[in-house]
Design an enzyme around this catalytic site. Structure first.
Site, PDB file in Angstrom:
ATOM      1  N   CYS C 193      42.868  78.480  60.332  1.00  0.00           N
ATOM      2  CA  CYS C 193      42.412  77.372  61.174  1.00  0.00           C
ATOM      3  C   CYS C 193      42.070  76.187  60.281  1.00  0.00           C
ATOM      4  O   CYS C 193      42.346  75.036  60.596  1.00  0.00           O
ATOM      5  CB  CYS C 193      41.167  77.764  61.961  1.00  0.00           C
ATOM      6  SG  CYS C 193      41.288  79.294  62.889  1.00  0.00           S
ATOM      7  N   HIS C 197      42.578  71.902  60.344  1.00  0.00           N
ATOM      8  CA  HIS C 197      41.466  71.145  60.928  1.00  0.00           C
ATOM      9  C   HIS C 197      40.349  70.821  59.951  1.00  0.00           C
ATOM     10  O   HIS C 197      39.381  70.173  60.317  1.00  0.00           O
ATOM     11  CB  HIS C 197      40.940  71.890  62.156  1.00  0.00           C
ATOM     12  CG  HIS C 197      42.000  72.043  63.196  1.00  0.00           C
ATOM     13  ND1 HIS C 197      42.512  70.971  63.890  1.00  0.00           N
ATOM     14  CD2 HIS C 197      42.702  73.122  63.629  1.00  0.00           C
ATOM     15  CE1 HIS C 197      43.454  71.392  64.716  1.00  0.00           C
ATOM     16  NE2 HIS C 197      43.601  72.685  64.572  1.00  0.00           N
ATOM     17  N   ARG C 236      42.967  77.784  74.273  1.00  0.00           N
ATOM     18  CA  ARG C 236      43.356  76.927  73.154  1.00  0.00           C
ATOM     19  C   ARG C 236      43.489  77.744  71.873  1.00  0.00           C
ATOM     20  O   ARG C 236      44.406  77.534  71.082  1.00  0.00           O
ATOM     21  CB  ARG C 236      42.327  75.809  72.981  1.00  0.00           C
ATOM     22  CG  ARG C 236      42.786  74.707  72.045  1.00  0.00           C
ATOM     23  CD  ARG C 236      43.952  73.933  72.635  1.00  0.00           C
ATOM     24  NE  ARG C 236      44.579  73.039  71.666  1.00  0.00           N
ATOM     25  CZ  ARG C 236      45.581  73.374  70.855  1.00  0.00           C
ATOM     26  NH1 ARG C 236      46.077  74.608  70.892  1.00  0.00           N
ATOM     27  NH2 ARG C 236      46.093  72.501  70.024  1.00  0.00           N
ATOM     28  N   CYS C 240      46.789  78.062  69.462  1.00  0.00           N
ATOM     29  CA  CYS C 240      46.778  77.810  68.019  1.00  0.00           C
ATOM     30  C   CYS C 240      47.373  78.993  67.260  1.00  0.00           C
ATOM     31  O   CYS C 240      48.177  78.817  66.352  1.00  0.00           O
ATOM     32  CB  CYS C 240      45.355  77.574  67.536  1.00  0.00           C
ATOM     33  SG  CYS C 240      44.834  75.866  67.703  1.00  0.00           S
TER      34      CYS C 240
END
Lengths: 123, 110, 279
Positions: C193, C197, C236, C240
């Site tokens: 992740c 991000h 979501r 992802c």
């Protein structure tokens, strides 16, 4: 004369075996410009190389800016083998690299992978 | 005349031989063998899943390999099963490599 | 003397255990995480990170502000209010389960000591339904998004304040598991992740600006133009994971609950502004 004929037959046989290979197997060793041209297509394809998601290539449409632009590759990687390794698995050199391991994880088929290396090296 | 015939004959044999060589994979893939490959792929997938490392398409590939086998397309089924098995191994290996958390160097703690 | 010796050994062992199991405290993680974004985006007010990529992408922000003039999630809020008010078959309502409701989004996720797990708002809502003989809602799509839209709207302005109770080591473990999930590579594309991000937040992926993780949890549920509807945080997460070509985990399963626990904690101090609208 007889010996000569035998030689001829042998050579013809060998050549035809080679020719047969080309007829039967897909052109994985097309080589040269054709491989580069195909490598470019694979590199631009969003479902395959998708290089432009992160890298700029001069003249290419809507590139990302996450990773360095793909320019002067031959001076950055004088040895093609090093470029090969980098695209195969970039985390070998930099454990924090965000670049997907295109070779190691089989994201590209081996034939496609080789063509991409050929193309990128021309940049 | 004889020479010419021989030449043509050797050309034909050559093409035939190389054809056999490249499709020999098909000859020794029996249904039982493909079934084993599929089972091995599924075992690899499960091993990856066991450590939270399963990839998105591995299960789909195995399913497709099964359908191909049932249709008698053994070569394609075997290829796909091998691909899925490789994904299973890689997914497991990846999860193992992440077993100990290494915080990114760009996060600076005081 | 012997006892003293034993105590000393025990202390050494505990000390070793603590440093090994937990190199940094959640407070330290939070400080480092938020400091990272402040350094990368010095001109963005911390509270503006609740607006995701629009806090750092001026062009995207203009389009988004235009969308927000007629919010696409509005009908969902109204529908959710009707759900909140409509009694169950047994005559009770959500209010009986949540006396402080409907503005309760700021309380979640929370550590449920009794159950020994992270309790999320969607899970708590379904627990309420089932306790009253109603069918549970699905966790990614459908009516759950309406009631979540309503609750989130009513909770706007509450401050994210996830607590990790120090009297229960299992709570800290859940947080640590979520953190590990966040920083672990997964899928054929080998991304964590954090790669998108954190490490590359603000960079352009093809044509899209990668949104900062700070503020990621404040605006859910979210109306995504791509979905054409409102979806949950776990939907979501699923998306992802699929994008990096990993097999997604179950919505409201342990993995995603712990991830939510960690990720929401990282936004502690930021105001809630759900439901949101995104591309």
């Amino acid at each position: 004369m007889i010996g000569n004929t035998k030689k001829w037959i042998g050579m013809a046989g060998a050549i035809s075996v080679l020719a047969g290979q080309f007829l039967v197997t897909p052109a994985s060793f097309a080589g040269g410009d054709k491989a580069i041209e195909e490598g470019k297509k694979i590199s631009f394809d969003r479902k395959k190389g998708n290089c432009l998601a992160c890298h700029n290539i001069i003249g290419a449409p809507s590139p990302g800016n996450i990773a360095p632009a793909l320019v002067a590759m031959k001076s950055r990687f004088p040895n093609k083998e090093d470029l090969h390794k980098q695209i195969w698995d970039a985390t070998e050199k930099n454990p924090e690299s965000a670049m997907p391991p295109f070779g190691k994880h089989g994201i590209l088929s081996e034939a496609d992978f080789e063509k991409v290396v050929e193309y990128i090296w021309t940049l | 005349m004889q020479k010419k015939l021989l030449l043509i004959f050797s050309l034909l044999i050559g093409i035939l031989c190389s054809g056999i060589a490249t499709t020999s994979l098909a000859e020794d893939t029996s249904a039982a063998k493909v079934q084993k490959l599929i089972e091995a792929a599924d075992a690899a997938r499960k091993q990856a899943a066991g450590v939270g490392g399963e990839w998105r398409d591995t299960g789909k590939m195995i399913k497709k390999a099964k359908t191909l086998m049932e249709k008698g397309d053994l070569v394609k089924a075997a290829k796909l099963a091998n691909k899925a098995a490789k994904q299973g191994h890689l997914g497991y290996e990846q999860a193992m490599s992440q077993k100990t958390l290494t915080m990114p160097s760009y996060l600076h703690y005081e | 003397m012997k006892q003293l010796f034993r105590q000393m050994t025990l202390m050494v062992i505990t000390c070793g255990f603590i440093t090994a199991a937990q190199a940094t405290t959640p407070e330290e993680d939070l400080a480092a995480f938020q400091k990272f974004y402040k350094k990368r985006f010095p001109n963005v007010e911390t509270s503006d990170f609740v607006n995701g990529a629009y806090s750092i992408d001026p062009v995207g922000r203009e389009n988004w502000e235009a969308i927000e003039e007629f919010p696409p999630y509005e009908p969902f809020i109204d529908e959710g209010q009707a759900m909140w008010e409509k009694p169950f078959a047994n005559g009770k309502t959500y209010k009986d389960c949540f006396p402080d409701g409907p503005a309760i989004a700021g309380k979640y996720p929370q550590w449920d000591k009794e159950k020994g797990m992270v309790m999320t708002l969607p899970l708590a809502l379904n627990n309420c339904r089932e306790a009253n003989g109603e069918k549970p809602m699905k966790y990614k799509k459908g009516s759950i998004n309406s009631i979540l839209s309503y609750i989130s709207f009513e909770s706007r302005g509450q401050i994210t304040n996830v607590e990790i109770p120090s009297d229960d080591p299992a709570a800290l473990q859940a947080y640590e598991d979520g953190k590990k999930f966040y920083y672990s590579r997964r899928g054929q594309l080998n991304f964590s992740c954090a790669h998108c991000h954190l490490q590359n937040a603000g960079m352009i992926l093809r044509t899209e600006t990668l949104g900062p993780a700070l503020g990621h949890t404040t605006h859910f549920p979210v109306y995504r133009s791509k979905w054409g509807t409102v979806g949950t945080l776990h939907r979501r997460f699923t998306g992802c994971n699929k994008q990096v070509r990993a097999k997604p985990f179950k919505a409201q399963g342990e993995e995603y609950r712990n991830l939510e626990y960690f990720l929401t904690y990282m936004s502690n101090g930021l105001p809630l502004n759900g439901p949101g609208a995104r591309k």
